[in-house]
Design an enzyme around this catalytic site. Structure first.
Site, PDB file in Angstrom:
ATOM      1  N   ASP A 128       0.794  -1.239   0.000  1.00  0.00           N
ATOM      2  CA  ASP A 128       0.000   0.000   0.000  1.00  0.00           C
ATOM      3  C   ASP A 128       0.824   1.285   0.000  1.00  0.00           C
ATOM      4  OD1 ASP A 128      -1.999  -1.861   0.183  1.00  0.00           O
ATOM      5  OD2 ASP A 128      -2.806  -1.153   2.088  1.00  0.00           O
ATOM      6  N   LYS A 132      -7.072  -4.817  -2.741  1.00  0.00           N
ATOM      7  CA  LYS A 132      -7.818  -5.308  -1.581  1.00  0.00           C
ATOM      8  C   LYS A 132      -8.734  -4.210  -1.037  1.00  0.00           C
ATOM      9  CE  LYS A 132      -3.867  -4.302   1.435  1.00  0.00           C
ATOM     10  NZ  LYS A 132      -4.499  -3.242   2.249  1.00  0.00           N
ATOM     11  N   CYS A 140      -1.743  -2.591   7.759  1.00  0.00           N
ATOM     12  CA  CYS A 140      -1.703  -3.488   6.599  1.00  0.00           C
ATOM     13  C   CYS A 140      -0.420  -4.320   6.536  1.00  0.00           C
ATOM     14  CB  CYS A 140      -1.900  -2.685   5.316  1.00  0.00           C
ATOM     15  SG  CYS A 140      -3.550  -1.923   5.248  1.00  0.00           S
TER      16      CYS A 140
END
Length: 243
Positions: A48, A146, A191
């Site tokens: 991310d 996601k 994450c």
């Protein structure tokens, strides 16, 4: 799950001890012999590193942009690289704006457990969901998106927050013969940590590269995440540990 219970995350408070150094686990022999040299059974998972999570973004992680050159340099050492993107619907359940009277960083109870409410971020197809400026990994073999299920958040790159819905990444990596996951990115305590813990759950060895990651730190969440990762066998290493 002790310590960093992912279903009651905001209840975590400070004071948790930091995780064990890399030399205390399965990387001890490699580090004692010198540097880590990634091979064909190793994968670098870049989590991310997107515009919304770097300074200027809607959910900026403090100094998140500092990881970009470190990750670029690390990626060149790996033949196997996977990148992930948060990829939310505009009406995602994790957005505080979708819950009357709620503010970012508060939490609510959903069917799968506690949910931290966030500012709107990484909406599908928007500029904020794009990779951060300067991120340059042309040989990445896969991009996992996601959080596209509007009713379930997804921190981990292996499974959604309900703990059941999978992304398919574990099967892909196993089919490729991957044994060890090295992870870095944003944010350490969400994450990255959830991905590392799920990598272990899927049977992979896992290590998080500390200086190639940055955290948010809600109520001591960074320290708690390192403690829980150490307890599950996730190694804590630095970019300098690589050849």
């Amino acid at each position: 799950m002790s310590g960093f219970d992912r279903r009651s995350f905001l209840k975590v408070t400070g004071g948790a001890a930091l995780g064990a150094a890399a030399g205390g686990g399965w990387l001890a022999q490699a580090l004692a012999a010198g540097k880590i040299t990634p091979g064909p059974t190793d994968v670098f998972i870049v989590v991310d590193v997107q515009k919304c999570f770097v300074p200027g973004g809607s959910l900026a992680v403090n100094k998140g942009d500092e990881v970009v050159p470190i990750i670029n340099a690390l990626a060149k050492k790996f033949q196997n690289v996977v990148m992930t993107q948060d990829w939310h619907t505009a009406d995602h359940v994790s957005f505080a704006s979708k819950h009357d009277g709620k503010k970012p960083f508060e939490s609510i109870k959903l069917g799968y457990g506690n949910q931290v409410l966030w500012p709107d971020h990484c909406v599908q197809g928007t500029d904020g969901a794009a990779f951060a400026p300067g991120l340059d990994i042309p040989h990445a073999m896969l991009v996992i998106r996601k959080g596209f299920n509007r009713d379930i958040d997804s921190y981990s790159t292996f499974r959604e927050a309900d703990g059941k819905s999978t992304t398919g990444l574990a099967g892909y990596l196993k089919a490729r013969g991957i044994k060890t996951c090295y992870l870095a990115g944003l944010a350490t305590d969400f994450c990255v940590a959830w991905s590392a813990l799920d990598a272990r759950k899927e049977g992979f060895k896992a290590a998080v590269i500390e200086d190639a990651s940055r955290g948010i730190d809600i109520n001591g969440s960074i320290a708690a995440a390192w403690k829980d990762m150490a307890g599950k066998g996730v190694q804590r290493i630095q970019s300098a540990d690589f050849a």
